[in-house]
Scaffold this active site. Structure first.
Site, short mmCIF file in Angstrom:
data_model
loop_
_atom_site.label_atom_id
_atom_site.label_comp_id
_atom_site.label_asym_id
_atom_site.label_seq_id
_atom_site.Cartn_x
_atom_site.Cartn_y
_atom_site.Cartn_z
N CYS A 179 0.84 -1.20 0.00
CA CYS A 179 0.00 0.00 0.00
C CYS A 179 0.88 1.26 0.00
O CYS A 179 1.84 1.35 0.76
CB CYS A 179 -0.91 -0.02 1.23
SG CYS A 179 -2.02 1.41 1.28
N CYS B 99 0.42 4.76 6.95
CA CYS B 99 -0.19 4.63 8.29
C CYS B 99 0.82 3.91 9.22
O CYS B 99 1.20 2.77 8.94
CB CYS B 99 -1.50 3.86 8.20
SG CYS B 99 -2.59 4.49 6.90
N CYS C 143 0.56 0.20 10.34
CA CYS C 143 0.11 -0.82 9.40
C CYS C 143 1.24 -1.59 8.70
O CYS C 143 2.07 -0.99 8.00
CB CYS C 143 -0.79 -0.17 8.35
SG CYS C 143 -1.46 -1.39 7.21
N CYS D 143 -16.69 -9.04 5.68
CA CYS D 143 -15.99 -7.79 5.35
C CYS D 143 -14.74 -8.12 4.54
O CYS D 143 -14.02 -9.08 4.84
CB CYS D 143 -15.56 -7.08 6.63
SG CYS D 143 -16.90 -6.89 7.82
N CYS E 28 -19.45 -5.90 3.54
CA CYS E 28 -18.74 -4.67 3.91
C CYS E 28 -17.41 -4.69 3.17
O CYS E 28 -16.81 -5.77 3.03
CB CYS E 28 -18.50 -4.64 5.42
SG CYS E 28 -17.53 -3.22 5.97
N CYS F 200 -19.14 2.29 8.34
CA CYS F 200 -18.41 1.65 9.43
C CYS F 200 -17.18 2.52 9.65
O CYS F 200 -16.35 2.65 8.75
CB CYS F 200 -18.02 0.22 9.03
SG CYS F 200 -16.90 -0.57 10.19
N ARG G 53 -17.92 -2.03 17.81
CA ARG G 53 -17.21 -3.29 17.52
C ARG G 53 -15.87 -3.36 18.22
O ARG G 53 -15.02 -2.49 18.07
CB ARG G 53 -17.02 -3.45 16.01
CG ARG G 53 -16.25 -4.71 15.68
CD ARG G 53 -16.23 -4.99 14.22
NE ARG G 53 -17.57 -5.16 13.72
CZ ARG G 53 -17.96 -4.78 12.50
NH1 ARG G 53 -17.11 -4.23 11.69
NH2 ARG G 53 -19.18 -4.98 12.12
#
Ligand code: SF4
Length: 334
Positions: A72, A76, A79, A116, A147, A207, A279
């Site tokens: 990616c 972040c 991550c 998801c 999702c 979400c 959640r």
């Protein structure tokens, strides 16, 4: 980095709200006062709000699958999928539709009601989006909720996902607006808010939550909940994640957040967003049964289920079922 301690907030009785009333005008002072409540009082209020809107014995079960892993371009700091960091994660390209649907069938058989799918993209390419739409259609045909989390979306992409039958789009705010720049530099807080608005305008449920334990201060946890609870519509689903430290990422090796602080964050999310599913997300693998039970008492009513949460470990399914059984709780029916 913000260093405000929770002890510096004065505990005030939260007489400023009617339990269970949906409000979008929460102030930071009010949210600070909730965080500062004595723990038994905070849990009692969270339970009260929870029982107004939900069956306190039911937990919604979602399964999360990484359909495109690693590589990616975003940075972040938590991550392992970011190409900016050297981790042991093996990158892989977008999965085939059939392989994804086989996982969805297995998730349904194991009791999941929502499937998801996450892809490590800054934003999806249109040709990849078509494949994701096929996956959504397949999941819907199984009678499950769908999702996806694919990064930033344009309005036509959101419309296309809506047309495929998508129920939820996940896009987290991650943390407070002030702390955000310490965690991500490749997209702004406003970019995230814009994507959330695009998703809403397409008529897809949202979400959206965040991560704690990233070295933020107590005021940043206040700011994160404030940002979520003052959105024009509350997210239908609010994942609260505990950082899972992964070797090779900038946040590896930091001090872990106290479990009681995590439970407080769940409770304040429950009180301020009374109709949302809160959640309990990443970080459960490292939590004791007792901490997870406190989170459920604090108003969490959804968990991710399955051996992996995108790329980090998650408790084995039978441990989850044993815990629910021990607590006299059960999965929410489809
Ligand atoms: S959190 Fe998402 S956007 Fe950020 S680096 Fe990981 S995969 Fe990319």
């Amino acid at each position: 980095m913000s260093v405000t301690s929770i002890d510096s907030f004065s505990a005030a009785p939260a007489a400023f709200y009617q339990p269970g009333t949906v409000r979008h005008d929460w102030t930071r002072e009010e949210i600070r006062a909730l965080f500062a409540l004595p723990f038994p009082e905070l849990l009692f209020q969270a339970q009260t709000v929870h029982r107004i809107n939900f069956d306190p014995l039911q937990v919604q079960i979602s399964t999360l699958l990484s359909i495109k892993t690693g590589g990616c371009p975003e940075d972040c700091a938590y991550c392992p999928q970011s190409s900016a960091y050297e981790t042991e994660l093996k990158a892989s390209k977008l999965m085939d539709v059939e392989a994804v649907l086989a996982e969805a069938r297995a998730a349904k058989a194991a009791g999941a009601s929502r499937f998801c799918m996450g892809a490590a993209w800054r934003s999806p390419k249109d040709r990849d989006l078509e494949k994701v739409c096929e996956m959504v259609e397949g999941v819907k045909a199984l009678g499950m909720e769908s999702c996806v989390t694919l990064g930033m979306l344009t309005p036509p992409q959101a419309e296309r996902l809506k047309d495929s039958g998508l129920d939820y789009y996940n896009h987290n705010l991650d943390t407070s607006p002030e702390f955000y720049g310490d965690i991500i530099s490749t997209r702004t807080y406003q970019d995230r808010l814009d994507t959330l608005e695009t998703v809403r305008e397409a008529g897809i449920n949202v979400c959206c939550g965040g991560i704690v334990g990233m070295g933020e201060g107590a005021e940043d946890r206040v700011g994160m909940i404030h940002a979520l609870a003052t959105l024009p519509s509350h997210p239908e689903s609010v994942p609260i994640n505990m950082l899972v430290q992964v070797e090779g990422t900038p946040l590896a090796g930091g001090a872990a957040l106290d479990a009681i602080e995590f439970v407080r964050t769940i409770a304040v999310a429950r009180i301020t967003m009374p109709e949302s599913m809160v959640r309990l997300s990443a970080g459960r693998e490292d939590m004791t049964d007792e901490t997870q039970a406190l989170c459920l008492l604090a108003g969490a009513n959804s968990i991710f289920y399955g051996p992996k949460l995108l790329t980090t470990p998650n408790p084995a399914q039978d441990r989850d079922m044993r815990l629910l059984e021990k607590l006299g709780m059960a999965p929410m029916p489809l």
